[in-house]
Design a protein around this motif. Structure first.
Motif, PDB file in Angstrom:
ATOM      1  N   SER A  67       0.810  -1.212   0.000  1.00  0.00           N
ATOM      2  CA  SER A  67       0.000   0.000   0.000  1.00  0.00           C
ATOM      3  C   SER A  67       0.845   1.264   0.000  1.00  0.00           C
ATOM      4  O   SER A  67       0.517   2.241  -0.669  1.00  0.00           O
ATOM      5  N   GLU A  68       1.954   1.269   0.733  1.00  0.00           N
ATOM      6  CA  GLU A  68       2.754   2.483   0.852  1.00  0.00           C
ATOM      7  C   GLU A  68       3.865   2.560  -0.184  1.00  0.00           C
ATOM      8  O   GLU A  68       4.005   3.559  -0.870  1.00  0.00           O
ATOM      9  N   VAL A  69       4.655   1.504  -0.300  1.00  0.00           N
ATOM     10  CA  VAL A  69       5.766   1.545  -1.232  1.00  0.00           C
ATOM     11  C   VAL A  69       5.277   1.440  -2.664  1.00  0.00           C
ATOM     12  O   VAL A  69       5.842   2.040  -3.573  1.00  0.00           O
ATOM     13  N   GLY A  70       4.230   0.675  -2.893  1.00  0.00           N
ATOM     14  CA  GLY A  70       3.723   0.518  -4.241  1.00  0.00           C
ATOM     15  C   GLY A  70       3.357   1.850  -4.877  1.00  0.00           C
ATOM     16  O   GLY A  70       3.463   2.024  -6.084  1.00  0.00           O
ATOM     17  N   ALA A  71       2.932   2.798  -4.043  1.00  0.00           N
ATOM     18  CA  ALA A  71       2.540   4.097  -4.561  1.00  0.00           C
ATOM     19  C   ALA A  71       3.745   4.991  -4.813  1.00  0.00           C
ATOM     20  O   ALA A  71       3.633   6.019  -5.460  1.00  0.00           O
ATOM     21  N   GLU A  72       4.924   4.599  -4.288  1.00  0.00           N
ATOM     22  CA  GLU A  72       6.112   5.441  -4.421  1.00  0.00           C
ATOM     23  C   GLU A  72       7.042   4.890  -5.502  1.00  0.00           C
ATOM     24  O   GLU A  72       7.159   5.441  -6.581  1.00  0.00           O
ATOM     25  N   THR A  73       7.701   3.805  -5.216  1.00  0.00           N
ATOM     26  CA  THR A  73       8.684   3.277  -6.157  1.00  0.00           C
ATOM     27  C   THR A  73       8.358   1.874  -6.643  1.00  0.00           C
ATOM     28  O   THR A  73       8.840   1.453  -7.684  1.00  0.00           O
ATOM     29  N   GLY A  74       7.560   1.134  -5.875  1.00  0.00           N
ATOM     30  CA  GLY A  74       7.227  -0.221  -6.258  1.00  0.00           C
ATOM     31  C   GLY A  74       8.360  -1.208  -6.063  1.00  0.00           C
ATOM     32  O   GLY A  74       8.269  -2.339  -6.527  1.00  0.00           O
ATOM     33  N   PHE A  75       9.444  -0.809  -5.371  1.00  0.00           N
ATOM     34  CA  PHE A  75      10.597  -1.703  -5.267  1.00  0.00           C
ATOM     35  C   PHE A  75      10.278  -2.963  -4.466  1.00  0.00           C
ATOM     36  O   PHE A  75      10.801  -4.027  -4.754  1.00  0.00           O
ATOM     37  N   MET A  76       9.410  -2.866  -3.465  1.00  0.00           N
ATOM     38  CA  MET A  76       9.126  -4.036  -2.652  1.00  0.00           C
ATOM     39  C   MET A  76       8.251  -5.033  -3.402  1.00  0.00           C
ATOM     40  O   MET A  76       8.446  -6.236  -3.314  1.00  0.00           O
ATOM     41  N   ARG A  77       7.293  -4.527  -4.142  1.00  0.00           N
ATOM     42  CA  ARG A  77       6.479  -5.428  -4.965  1.00  0.00           C
ATOM     43  C   ARG A  77       7.356  -6.162  -5.970  1.00  0.00           C
ATOM     44  O   ARG A  77       7.186  -7.349  -6.220  1.00  0.00           O
ATOM     45  N   SER A  78       8.294  -5.423  -6.552  1.00  0.00           N
ATOM     46  CA  SER A  78       9.197  -6.050  -7.516  1.00  0.00           C
ATOM     47  C   SER A  78      10.035  -7.123  -6.863  1.00  0.00           C
ATOM     48  O   SER A  78      10.285  -8.184  -7.453  1.00  0.00           O
ATOM     49  N   LEU A  79      10.479  -6.864  -5.631  1.00  0.00           N
ATOM     50  CA  LEU A  79      11.296  -7.841  -4.921  1.00  0.00           C
ATOM     51  C   LEU A  79      10.519  -9.121  -4.673  1.00  0.00           C
ATOM     52  O   LEU A  79      11.001 -10.226  -4.942  1.00  0.00           O
ATOM     53  N   VAL A  80       9.303  -8.990  -4.139  1.00  0.00           N
ATOM     54  CA  VAL A  80       8.475 -10.162  -3.859  1.00  0.00           C
ATOM     55  C   VAL A  80       8.162 -10.907  -5.147  1.00  0.00           C
ATOM     56  O   VAL A  80       8.217 -12.135  -5.203  1.00  0.00           O
ATOM     57  N   ASN A  81       7.870 -10.154  -6.205  1.00  0.00           N
ATOM     58  CA  ASN A  81       7.547 -10.801  -7.477  1.00  0.00           C
ATOM     59  C   ASN A  81       8.755 -11.524  -8.059  1.00  0.00           C
ATOM     60  O   ASN A  81       8.663 -12.690  -8.473  1.00  0.00           O
ATOM     61  N   ASP A  82       9.904 -10.853  -8.084  1.00  0.00           N
ATOM     62  CA  ASP A  82      11.095 -11.430  -8.724  1.00  0.00           C
ATOM     63  C   ASP A  82      11.625 -12.647  -7.982  1.00  0.00           C
ATOM     64  O   ASP A  82      12.097 -13.606  -8.597  1.00  0.00           O
ATOM     65  N   HIS A  83      11.568 -12.617  -6.654  1.00  0.00           N
ATOM     66  CA  HIS A  83      12.176 -13.683  -5.861  1.00  0.00           C
ATOM     67  C   HIS A  83      11.210 -14.803  -5.480  1.00  0.00           C
ATOM     68  O   HIS A  83      11.659 -15.879  -5.094  1.00  0.00           O
ATOM     69  N   ALA A  84       9.907 -14.551  -5.576  1.00  0.00           N
ATOM     70  CA  ALA A  84       8.965 -15.567  -5.115  1.00  0.00           C
ATOM     71  C   ALA A  84       7.833 -15.829  -6.097  1.00  0.00           C
ATOM     72  O   ALA A  84       7.649 -16.950  -6.561  1.00  0.00           O
ATOM     73  N   VAL A  85       7.055 -14.801  -6.420  1.00  0.00           N
ATOM     74  CA  VAL A  85       5.829 -15.016  -7.187  1.00  0.00           C
ATOM     75  C   VAL A  85       6.113 -15.476  -8.615  1.00  0.00           C
ATOM     76  O   VAL A  85       5.560 -16.477  -9.077  1.00  0.00           O
ATOM     77  N   ALA A  86       6.968 -14.751  -9.333  1.00  0.00           N
ATOM     78  CA  ALA A  86       7.238 -15.107 -10.741  1.00  0.00           C
ATOM     79  C   ALA A  86       7.832 -16.508 -10.892  1.00  0.00           C
ATOM     80  O   ALA A  86       7.362 -17.292 -11.730  1.00  0.00           O
ATOM     81  N   PRO A  87       8.858 -16.877 -10.106  1.00  0.00           N
ATOM     82  CA  PRO A  87       9.384 -18.246 -10.226  1.00  0.00           C
ATOM     83  C   PRO A  87       8.346 -19.303  -9.876  1.00  0.00           C
ATOM     84  O   PRO A  87       8.329 -20.382 -10.480  1.00  0.00           O
ATOM     85  N   CYS A  88       7.477 -18.977  -8.917  1.00  0.00           N
ATOM     86  CA  CYS A  88       6.438 -19.939  -8.536  1.00  0.00           C
ATOM     87  C   CYS A  88       5.433 -20.121  -9.673  1.00  0.00           C
ATOM     88  O   CYS A  88       4.999 -21.232  -9.959  1.00  0.00           O
ATOM     89  N   LYS A  89       5.081 -19.044 -10.348  1.00  0.00           N
ATOM     90  CA  LYS A  89       4.178 -19.136 -11.497  1.00  0.00           C
ATOM     91  C   LYS A  89       4.781 -20.017 -12.584  1.00  0.00           C
ATOM     92  O   LYS A  89       4.074 -20.814 -13.220  1.00  0.00           O
ATOM     93  N   GLU A  90       6.068 -19.866 -12.800  1.00  0.00           N
ATOM     94  CA  GLU A  90       6.733 -20.677 -13.822  1.00  0.00           C
ATOM     95  C   GLU A  90       6.656 -22.156 -13.479  1.00  0.00           C
ATOM     96  O   GLU A  90       6.415 -23.004 -14.360  1.00  0.00           O
TER      97      GLU A  90
END
Length: 202
Positions: free
Chosen positions: A118-141
């Protein structure tokens, strides 16, 4: 003898003598405590140092700013999706992979994920990218790989599987962002049985 300034008092406050990994983990624990109680926007290097009972210089020796510190703290909690063992059984493997994401989102009580989204996503999105790159995206694959092995091949199968692999992670993410404190095991089972397994020919 003159009084010390507030900044000096903070830096010179008694600290717990810890070094190396012990101090690093204490700082990470303090980061999550601060995220839960004050949120990312109000989190400072000084507040984390105080919560960890250390001097702020110990933080600046390791990280240039709070973004780098929070990024490392969250990265330290993320398990490796490639370490999830697969059995060849579709239901078992889908459950294992979604349970992996459940662990990621539930870690740190889930509150940290909500705060950064909610907070970082509105600023830089770096945390969402971290969670996605290290966990969500590989899991989807890996989910896509499991589904590929369970379905009858077709010309447009890869496009269909890419979309289908989004379903489980998207439902878990939505559940987390609605304010629920954690994702229960029953919800993971329902996603697999009520949604994914009905869309496969396993």
């Amino acid at each position: 003898m003159g009084q010390r300034t507030g900044a000096q008092a903070t830096e010179d406050a008694p600290t717990t003598r810890r070094r190396g990994e012990e101090l690093r983990q204490a700082i990470f624990t303090a980061v999550f405590d601060e995220l839960r109680t004050t949120g990312y926007a109000r989190l400072t290097m000084e507040s984390v140092a105080a919560t960890a009972s250390t001097g702020k210089s110990a933080l600046y020796r390791r990280w240039p700013d709070k973004e780098a510190m929070v990024r490392d703290a969250l990265r330290s909690t993320l398990p490796d999706p490639h370490a999830v063992p697969l059995t060849g059984d579709t239901r078992t493997d889908l459950t294992a992979l979604l349970s992996f994401l459940q662990t990621v989102f539930n870690r740190s009580s889930g509150t940290v994920f909500q705060v950064v989204a909610s907070e970082v996503g509105a600023e830089t999105g770096f945390m969402r990218s971290l969670v996605n790159d290290h966990a969500v995206a590989p899991c989807k694959e890996r989910i896509q790989e499991v589904l590929r092995d369970s379905l009858t091949p077709s010309d447009d199968m890869n496009a269909d599987l890419a979309l289908l692999a989004e379903v489980g992670p998207a439902m878990l993410t939505h559940h987390c962002l609605t304010g629920e404190p954690s994702i229960p095991d029953d919800y993971v089972t329902e996603i697999v049985d009520v949604v994914l397994m009905r869309l496969t020919k396993a």
